[in-house]
Write a protein that holds these residues in place. Structure first.
Motif, PDB file in Angstrom:
ATOM      1  N   VAL A  23       0.830  -1.202   0.000  1.00 40.69           N
ATOM      2  CA  VAL A  23       0.000   0.000   0.000  1.00 40.69           C
ATOM      3  C   VAL A  23       0.865   1.252   0.000  1.00 40.69           C
ATOM      4  N   ALA A  24       1.936   1.250   0.791  1.00 38.75           N
ATOM      5  CA  ALA A  24       2.838   2.402   0.819  1.00 38.75           C
ATOM      6  C   ALA A  24       3.463   2.636  -0.553  1.00 38.75           C
ATOM      7  N   ALA A  25       3.872   1.553  -1.233  1.00 40.40           N
ATOM      8  CA  ALA A  25       4.464   1.680  -2.562  1.00 40.40           C
ATOM      9  C   ALA A  25       3.438   2.224  -3.559  1.00 40.40           C
ATOM     10  N   ALA A  26       2.203   1.768  -3.436  1.00 43.20           N
ATOM     11  CA  ALA A  26       1.142   2.250  -4.332  1.00 43.20           C
ATOM     12  C   ALA A  26       0.935   3.750  -4.173  1.00 43.20           C
ATOM     13  N   LEU A  27       0.840   4.209  -2.930  1.00 45.20           N
ATOM     14  CA  LEU A  27       0.628   5.637  -2.680  1.00 45.20           C
ATOM     15  C   LEU A  27       1.817   6.466  -3.149  1.00 45.20           C
ATOM     16  N   ALA A 105      -5.762  -4.653  -3.753  1.00 48.25           N
ATOM     17  CA  ALA A 105      -4.901  -3.605  -4.315  1.00 48.25           C
ATOM     18  C   ALA A 105      -5.540  -2.995  -5.553  1.00 48.25           C
ATOM     19  N   VAL A 106      -6.127  -3.856  -6.393  1.00 51.60           N
ATOM     20  CA  VAL A 106      -6.817  -3.358  -7.592  1.00 51.60           C
ATOM     21  C   VAL A 106      -8.027  -2.514  -7.196  1.00 51.60           C
ATOM     22  N   MET A 107      -8.760  -2.962  -6.171  1.00 50.42           N
ATOM     23  CA  MET A 107      -9.913  -2.192  -5.704  1.00 50.42           C
ATOM     24  C   MET A 107      -9.480  -0.821  -5.187  1.00 50.42           C
ATOM     25  N   GLY A 110      -8.651   1.292  -8.103  1.00 58.21           N
ATOM     26  CA  GLY A 110      -9.894   1.713  -8.759  1.00 58.21           C
ATOM     27  C   GLY A 110     -10.557   2.864  -8.024  1.00 58.21           C
ATOM     28  N   LEU A 111     -10.489   2.809  -6.684  1.00 60.15           N
ATOM     29  CA  LEU A 111     -11.045   3.912  -5.889  1.00 60.15           C
ATOM     30  C   LEU A 111     -10.306   5.207  -6.190  1.00 60.15           C
ATOM     31  N   GLY A 112      -8.985   5.125  -6.316  1.00 62.12           N
ATOM     32  CA  GLY A 112      -8.202   6.312  -6.653  1.00 62.12           C
ATOM     33  C   GLY A 112      -8.552   6.853  -8.028  1.00 62.12           C
ATOM     34  N   ILE A 113      -8.740   5.975  -9.002  1.00 63.03           N
ATOM     35  CA  ILE A 113      -9.115   6.405 -10.349  1.00 63.03           C
ATOM     36  C   ILE A 113     -10.471   7.098 -10.327  1.00 63.03           C
ATOM     37  N   ALA A 114     -11.430   6.501  -9.603  1.00 58.66           N
ATOM     38  CA  ALA A 114     -12.759   7.109  -9.513  1.00 58.66           C
ATOM     39  C   ALA A 114     -12.692   8.482  -8.855  1.00 58.66           C
ATOM     40  N   GLY A 131      -3.551   5.092 -11.687  1.00 57.00           N
ATOM     41  CA  GLY A 131      -3.242   3.880 -12.455  1.00 57.00           C
ATOM     42  C   GLY A 131      -1.886   3.330 -12.064  1.00 57.00           C
ATOM     43  N   ALA A 132      -0.918   4.221 -11.877  1.00 62.63           N
ATOM     44  CA  ALA A 132       0.396   3.786 -11.414  1.00 62.63           C
ATOM     45  C   ALA A 132       0.302   3.167 -10.030  1.00 62.63           C
ATOM     46  N   SER A 133      -0.548   3.744  -9.184  1.00 64.61           N
ATOM     47  CA  SER A 133      -0.750   3.166  -7.848  1.00 64.61           C
ATOM     48  C   SER A 133      -1.274   1.741  -7.953  1.00 64.61           C
ATOM     49  N   LEU A 134      -2.237   1.541  -8.841  1.00 63.09           N
ATOM     50  CA  LEU A 134      -2.827   0.208  -8.996  1.00 63.09           C
ATOM     51  C   LEU A 134      -1.779  -0.804  -9.436  1.00 63.09           C
TER      52      LEU A 134
END
Length: 512
Positions: A23-27, A105-107, A110-114, A131-134
């Motif tokens: 999660v930290a890497a995604a953010l 992680a995909v969810m 997706g929340l970030g994209i929305a 998208g990069a976060s996902l």
């Protein structure tokens, strides 16, 4: 007991570390990409901003009451805690295999994209950040889970290659998170607002405000100083991060029900005839006796001077203004033309970034949510039925004139003072009518007129003080104000939303 099944499961600690680092890497990845495209597209901030927009009004007001100007910090801290819990849960659900965590992680991506798609200040290309976060979140989760799944055996002791491989990989990811996060912030901060403010230079109004009389406040008795410093001026808005808009990039569009559409750059505004106005601003979120009222010497161009060039058409009811972040306000045209200001300075210097640099609206006499658009980049003239502003959509008032109010600043609640003559001091406001009288009373006794400080102008607050002869013991003192229209504020308590609080402020203290 299925010992083989237990052997296939990751230990609790490793599972949690996998989830948290993913999660930290995604953010961090999303923040880094957003710093290049649009800082508002950072998934953490985009989700937070969308949460603010979707939060029920009652909950927002509760946050302002409880946390004041720290409400954004509380929200961000709360989000961080929720994400931490989410990450740990994702890891623990994936002890037997990486699929549950990758789905989560995909969810999350997706929340970030929305959230980015829902923001008014982002574009379609900005979804590259969430998208990069996902992609990074799912990829890091799978990689770490694979490393963590290499079980220690008799041939591979606890301190052997598998344990070291997981620790080294985890440490590498943690370093990458730090580099990406710091790098993203440095890139986002490449727009140097302070350099832009400095380049604006000294702001000297052709028409300066009258000097503030020395007896315009009773600061020695506990009231605020008449002019609020820029540092202490209240700030209540919906933003998690302050827009980084430079003066040299600033453009204001004026259109709608006008004879001629105007496009003004900051240099155009800077060259116009500047005036200085002493104005008290008040937030509608202010509870009775609350702190969200401040006074400044604003420097800018009267909006009438600008709008005379555009020619506002008859029948236009509202000035629908938009901030660079997409926030909107609807201001009655009559108030705009009467006393509106396009401000570029506060207290002799360019507007601070958090107060709207390069330019903002200030319309005295109306609560800020309809009159004080910061970072204003668009002004459209229309009817109230044509467009609804941000807070009007959420049930707040349409015109929002400031209500007559007063506040006790000294003595503080539950203080202990000497018996005998007790000085009670405070401030009152009723923009644009002005304050004519303030009265105080102790313990439901008779009302006593207060001594008013020198009146500066009808668009500012007015300080007051009164001497009360009190016996030893517990006392409750109340205050009420009368404005220059002859209206005396009501004692009926009404909450701030939708159009301002009412009621008498009181304080309880001990004499003796």
């Amino acid at each position: 007991m299925d010992s083989q099944g237990d052997a296939r499961r990751l230990p609790f600690f490793r599972s949690a570390v996998v989830g948290v680092l993913a999660v930290a890497a995604a953010l961090a990845a999303g923040h880094l990409v957003a710093s290049v495209l649009n800082p508002s597209a950072s998934p953490f901030f985009a989700v937070g901003s969308t949460a603010i927009d979707l939060t029920p009004t009652d909950l927002k007001e509760f946050a302002v009451r409880q946390f004041g100007t720290n409400d954004k910090l509380v929200l961000l801290t709360g989000m961080a805690v929720v994400l931490l819990v989410f990450a740990v849960i994702a890891g623990l659900l994936s002890r037997r295999g990486p699929r549950p965590g990758m789905v989560l992680a995909v969810m999350l991506g997706g929340l970030g994209i929305a959230a980015v798609l829902a923001r008014p200040d982002t574009s379609f290309v900005d979804i590259l950040a969430p998208g990069a976060s996902l992609v990074v979140g799912a990829g890091v989760f799978y990689m770490l889970h694979t490393r963590a799944s290499h079980k220690d055996t008799v041939d591979t002791p606890a301190e052997g290659p598998s344990r070291r491989q997981f620790l080294y990989t985890s440490a590498g990811v943690a370093v990458g998170v730090g580099v990406a996060g710091v790098g993203g912030q440095l890139i986002a901060d490449r727009v140097n607002i302070e350099d832009s403010r400095t380049a604006v230079g000294s702001l000297v109004a052709a028409e300066q405000a009258p000097a503030i009389p020395s007896d315009a406040d009773f600061a020695q008795l506990g009231t605020p100083r008449f002019l609020t410093s820029n540092r202490d001026f209240y700030r209540v808005d919906t933003l998690l991060n302050v827009p980084r808009l430079r003066a040299e990039d600033y453009v204001l569009r004026i259109h709608g029900a006008v004879d001629k559409e105007l496009t003004l750059r900051f240099a155009d505004i800077r060259r116009m005839r500047l005036v200085e106005r002493t104005i008290t601003m008040t937030c509608v979120s202010n509870e009775v006796g609350g702190p969200y009222v401040s006074t400044s010497n604003f420097i800018g161009v009267p909006l009438r001077d600008i709008l005379d060039q555009a020619g506002v058409k008859p029948g236009a009811e509202q000035l629908f203004s938009t901030s660079v972040d997409g926030w909107t306000a609807g201001t009655p045209v009559a108030d705009v033309l009467d006393r509106g200001l396009l401000a570029i300075g506060m207290n002799g210097e360019p507007l601070p970034a958090e107060h709207g640099f390069p330019a903002r609206m200030v319309v005295p006499g109306l609560y800020g949510f309809v009159s004080a658009t910061k970072w204003v980049v668009d002004m459209e003239f229309n009817k109230f039925a044509d467009k609804q502003a941000y807070w009007l959509k959420r049930g707040w008032g349409r015109t929002a004139p400031i209500k007559t109010q007063c506040r006790i600043d000294s003595p503080n609640g539950f203080a202990t003072v000497r018996p005998g003559k007790v000085t009670v001091a405070g401030v009152a406001w009723a923009q644009p009518r002005g304050i004519a009288k303030v009265e105080v009373r102790a313990d439901n006794g008779p009302w006593t007129p207060a001594t008013l400080a020198t009146d500066v102008n009808p668009n500012t607050w007015r300080m007051w003080q009164a001497q009360l002869d009190l016996a030893p013991g517990l006392h409750t003192v109340e205050c009420r104000a009368t404005d220059k229209s002859g209206y005396t504020q009501t004692d009926q308590r009404v909450a701030p939303i939708p159009d301002g609080a009412t009621g008498w402020h009181s304080t309880t203290f001990t004499s003796g």
